[in-house]
Design a protein around this motif. Structure first.
Motif, PDB file in Angstrom:
ATOM      1  N   ASP A  28       0.734  -1.561   0.041  1.00 55.44           N
ATOM      2  CA  ASP A  28      -0.024  -0.244  -0.349  1.00 55.44           C
ATOM      3  C   ASP A  28       1.101   0.993   0.167  1.00 55.44           C
ATOM      4  O   ASP A  28       0.215   2.266  -0.538  1.00 55.44           O
ATOM      5  CB  ASP A  28      -0.547   0.230   0.785  1.00 55.44           C
ATOM      6  N   CYS A  31       1.862   1.883  -2.896  1.00 56.33           N
ATOM      7  CA  CYS A  31       1.893   2.575  -4.452  1.00 56.33           C
ATOM      8  C   CYS A  31       1.437   3.404  -4.229  1.00 56.33           C
ATOM      9  O   CYS A  31       1.895   4.403  -4.934  1.00 56.33           O
ATOM     10  CB  CYS A  31       0.299   1.363  -4.024  1.00 56.33           C
ATOM     11  N   ASP A  32       0.974   4.147  -2.889  1.00 59.28           N
ATOM     12  CA  ASP A  32       1.539   5.676  -2.684  1.00 59.28           C
ATOM     13  C   ASP A  32       2.059   6.430  -3.133  1.00 59.28           C
ATOM     14  O   ASP A  32       2.155   7.370  -3.455  1.00 59.28           O
ATOM     15  CB  ASP A  32       0.891   5.705  -0.792  1.00 59.28           C
ATOM     16  N   THR A  33       3.588   5.796  -2.946  1.00 58.78           N
ATOM     17  CA  THR A  33       4.957   6.532  -3.569  1.00 58.78           C
ATOM     18  C   THR A  33       4.733   6.284  -4.831  1.00 58.78           C
ATOM     19  O   THR A  33       5.277   7.873  -5.824  1.00 58.78           O
ATOM     20  CB  THR A  33       6.221   5.310  -2.805  1.00 58.78           C
ATOM     21  N   ILE A  34       4.605   5.541  -5.442  1.00 53.12           N
ATOM     22  CA  ILE A  34       4.597   5.789  -6.762  1.00 53.12           C
ATOM     23  C   ILE A  34       3.490   6.556  -8.399  1.00 53.12           C
ATOM     24  O   ILE A  34       3.958   7.114  -8.104  1.00 53.12           O
ATOM     25  CB  ILE A  34       4.400   4.327  -7.539  1.00 53.12           C
ATOM     26  N   GLN A  35       2.233   6.406  -7.215  1.00 51.37           N
ATOM     27  CA  GLN A  35       1.881   7.330  -7.646  1.00 51.37           C
ATOM     28  C   GLN A  35       1.941   8.731  -7.929  1.00 51.37           C
ATOM     29  O   GLN A  35       1.678   9.872  -8.030  1.00 51.37           O
ATOM     30  CB  GLN A  35       0.562   7.617  -6.480  1.00 51.37           C
ATOM     31  N   VAL A  36       3.249   9.113  -6.376  1.00 48.80           N
ATOM     32  CA  VAL A  36       3.772  10.397  -6.720  1.00 48.80           C
ATOM     33  C   VAL A  36       4.526  10.675  -7.166  1.00 48.80           C
ATOM     34  O   VAL A  36       4.236  11.417  -8.039  1.00 48.80           O
ATOM     35  CB  VAL A  36       4.104  11.071  -4.609  1.00 48.80           C
ATOM     36  N   GLY A  38       6.148   8.021  -9.142  1.00 54.66           N
ATOM     37  CA  GLY A  38       6.471   6.777  -9.974  1.00 54.66           C
ATOM     38  C   GLY A  38       7.639   6.020  -9.909  1.00 54.66           C
ATOM     39  O   GLY A  38       8.189   6.313  -8.674  1.00 54.66           O
ATOM     40  N   ALA A  81       2.294  -2.429  -9.905  1.00 52.25           N
ATOM     41  CA  ALA A  81       2.373  -1.967 -11.139  1.00 52.25           C
ATOM     42  C   ALA A  81       0.987  -2.478 -11.167  1.00 52.25           C
ATOM     43  O   ALA A  81      -0.302  -2.022 -12.403  1.00 52.25           O
ATOM     44  CB  ALA A  81       3.543  -1.736 -12.217  1.00 52.25           C
ATOM     45  N   ARG A  83      -1.804  -3.334 -10.290  1.00 53.19           N
ATOM     46  CA  ARG A  83      -2.774  -2.890  -8.576  1.00 53.19           C
ATOM     47  C   ARG A  83      -3.516  -1.229  -8.951  1.00 53.19           C
ATOM     48  O   ARG A  83      -4.356  -1.330  -9.198  1.00 53.19           O
ATOM     49  CB  ARG A  83      -2.011  -3.023  -6.969  1.00 53.19           C
ATOM     50  N   LEU A  84      -1.828  -0.911  -9.255  1.00 51.16           N
ATOM     51  CA  LEU A  84      -2.510   1.063 -10.038  1.00 51.16           C
ATOM     52  C   LEU A  84      -2.425   0.847 -11.046  1.00 51.16           C
ATOM     53  O   LEU A  84      -2.826   1.474 -11.875  1.00 51.16           O
ATOM     54  CB  LEU A  84      -1.105   1.469  -9.801  1.00 51.16           C
ATOM     55  N   LEU A  86      -1.217   0.106 -14.134  1.00 46.69           N
ATOM     56  CA  LEU A  86       0.292   1.060 -15.041  1.00 46.69           C
ATOM     57  C   LEU A  86       0.512  -0.233 -16.802  1.00 46.69           C
ATOM     58  O   LEU A  86       0.412  -1.089 -16.208  1.00 46.69           O
ATOM     59  CB  LEU A  86       1.263   1.362 -14.109  1.00 46.69           C
TER      60      LEU A  86
END
Length: 556
Positions: A28, A31-36, A38, A81, A83-84, A86
């Protein structure tokens, strides 16, 4: 050579030999970090044959791309990725699995370089963590302490200001680990990091930790009261005045003339709780919202004659003094850390020994301290010293039990540390009064010494120092002579000055046979520390290291 390419996320399959292929921990937060930001680190992959169900996947997705890849390092990033959703992820495509592992080994080799900054090492650990390595595996492979690896990974998550402070040396990894709990409170983090030196940082961290714990304790108390069916109200502006509508339930009488029991009435209609803070501990105060309407009688108040403004001012001053006392208590812990770190080593004790000896000669009572400070003395002296020595002399029963003989076997370094430790404890005992009974003529030079050696006073300590320093001014003005001699030749031998903070002392030569005792406590101290010590060439040339034979224990 590996090629950096954007690969379709659904064409990546996990390595069946990955020991953590079912590990969903921290996905989780990833995912938060990747959304900000990448995916900062590319996955390491190798090309493989399509899976057995490839035809079904092609039909379901409407995409017959025949290129499939196996993840060697980066399984958690792949799952995040997916889950998001991408469409692609950056990847380093190697010719085979061995080549991909060699690339990871190059990261490890880079971490063995000398002169890496703290943040460079933390970034390296983070890269290996992204490759699926646990902190335990990183520590074992690189021969690093496990706690250091964990603290470095914590630092890597902190803002750039904290990372810069770590590289500058003002923020230790221990401190960085403590900052992790403030990552969701950027304002508190900024207040802590604005302190530019190590001890100022410690004061700020202690204060923000206190605030955080207080908020948490208030939230827990508030939740408990709600579960108990107690209404919660804020303290009104006219609280405590004779005209206040809301009053303390403990001051009310029922119809039978009996005082109310707050616990018995707290959940009844018309009653509520005000959350107050008493010495950093939140407590509920049960109040009645309208006692006359509910048929209760108010008791007389000792200060009912005061106006509401006077009551508010009295309450404000009381709260401010309590807050100041609590701030001094918190600063005390940081200050004692400084004492142990700065003077609690052979080298540190030697550095200040001459100043201590001069002060003991003129103020022998400084060697007395409260029993509660025995742990500080033991930590600074490097040996276990019982509370019996806090009175400034060795009692008769300890002489009988052979304690003096143990001291006599100690070397010069050990005795120096013991004397410095007792000096520090004596000053801390003086400051334990938090300003109410502190001797300013002793405390002010002590603060000056600490600051000169690198300590930073907290805001509360600065206030205390200012008050103590101001209290000395009238005495100095009265003691100043009308005329002062400026020619050193006019001063006689008996008028030679001794300066506690100076390294040079001009003294009249004394005749050892005719010397009078300075003070009974000093004689006792000298007897305890030096009378039975036979100085050998080795002890005269004592080094900073102490021999194991000196690790004696002096316990009750």
């Amino acid at each position: 050579m590996p090629q950096l390419r954007d690969i379709k996320t659904r064409r990546l399959v996990p390595n069946p030999r990955n020991a953590r292929r079912n590990d969903e921990s921290n996905i989780d937060s990833l995912c938060d970090t990747i959304q900000v930001v990448g995916i900062m680190e590319p996955l390491h992959i190798v090309e493989v044959a399509p899976p057995a169900d490839a035809a079904e996947i092609y039909a379901a997705e409407g995409d017959d791309d025949p290129n499939w890849y196996m993840v060697v390092f980066g399984h958690r990033r792949r799952r995040a990725a997916l889950r998001l959703e991408l469409p692609t992820v950056p990847c380093l495509v190697s010719d085979d699995e061995d080549a991909a592992r060699q690339l990871a080994m190059a990261m490890i080799e880079n971490l063995h370089r000398e002169n890496l900054t703290v943040t460079e090492e933390a970034d390296g650990f983070r890269q290996l963590e992204l490759e699926g390595w646990s902190a335990e595996k990183i520590a074992e492979t690189l021969a690093r302490p496990l706690e250091r690896v964990r603290q470095s990974l914590t630092l890597q998550r902190l803002p750039q200001q904290a990372r810069d402070a770590a590289d500058a040396g003002t923020l230790t990894l221990d401190n960085a680990a403590e900052l992790d709990k403030f990552t969701d409170d950027p304002d508190a983090l900024a207040r802590i990091l604005k302190n530019g030196d190590r001890w100022g940082f410690r004061h700020a961290l202690t204060e923000e930790t206190r605030k955080s714990e207080l908020r948490k304790a208030k939230d827990e108390l508030r939740a408990t009261l709600v579960l108990d069916g107690v209404d919660i109200v804020s303290q009104p502006a006219d609280w405590g005045s004779s005209t206040a509508k809301i009053v303390d339930a403990r001051t009310l009488l029922d119809k039978n003339g009996e005082l109310l029991d707050p616990e018995a009435v707290k959940g009844k209609p018309g009653f509520a709780a005000i959350i107050q803070t008493d010495y950093n501990t939140p407590k509920p105060l049960i109040v009645c919202k309208d006692p006359e309407f509910l048929g209760y009688t108010r008791t007389t108040s000792a200060d009912r004659h005061l106006s509401s403004e006077e009551r508010e001012e009295r309450a404000r001053k009381k709260a401010a003094e309590e807050a100041h006392t609590e701030a001094l208590r918190l600063a005390q812990g940081v200050r004692r850390e400084f004492l142990k770190e700065t003077y609690g080593t052979p080298r540190g004790a030697k550095k200040i020994y001459l100043r201590v000896l001069r002060e003991v000669a003129t103020t022998p009572g400084i060697l007395t301290y409260s029993k509660e400070l025995s742990d500080l003395v033991s930590a600074m002296a490097g040996i276990t010293i019982g509370s019996e020595l806090c009175a400034g002399q060795i009692p008769r029963h300890l002489v009988r039990d052979g304690v003096r003989e143990k001291f006599a076997r100690a070397g010069t370094d050990r005795l120096t540390r013991v004397l410095v430790a007792r000096w520090a404890a004596g000053h801390e005992s003086n400051l334990d009064a938090y300003g109410w009974q502190v001797r300013p003529e002793v405390a002010v030079p002590f603060f000056d010494t600490l600051v000169a050696d690198g300590y930073t006073l907290s805001d509360a300590e600065q206030r205390l120092y200012g008050e103590l320093h101001a209290s000395l001014q009238p005495e100095k003005e009265q003691d100043e002579p009308a005329e002062q001699a400026t020619d050193e030749e006019t001063a006689g031998p008996a008028e030679a000055a001794t300066s506690i903070g100076d390294d040079t002392v001009t003294e009249e030569p004394e005749d050892e046979e005719e010397r009078e005792p300075i003070h009974p406590d000093v004689d006792a101290t000298v007897t305890a520390l030096h009378s039975d010590v036979e100085l050998t060439p080795e002890s005269e040339d004592a080094t900073d290291e102490e021999s194991p034979s000196e690790d004696v224990a002096l316990s009750a």
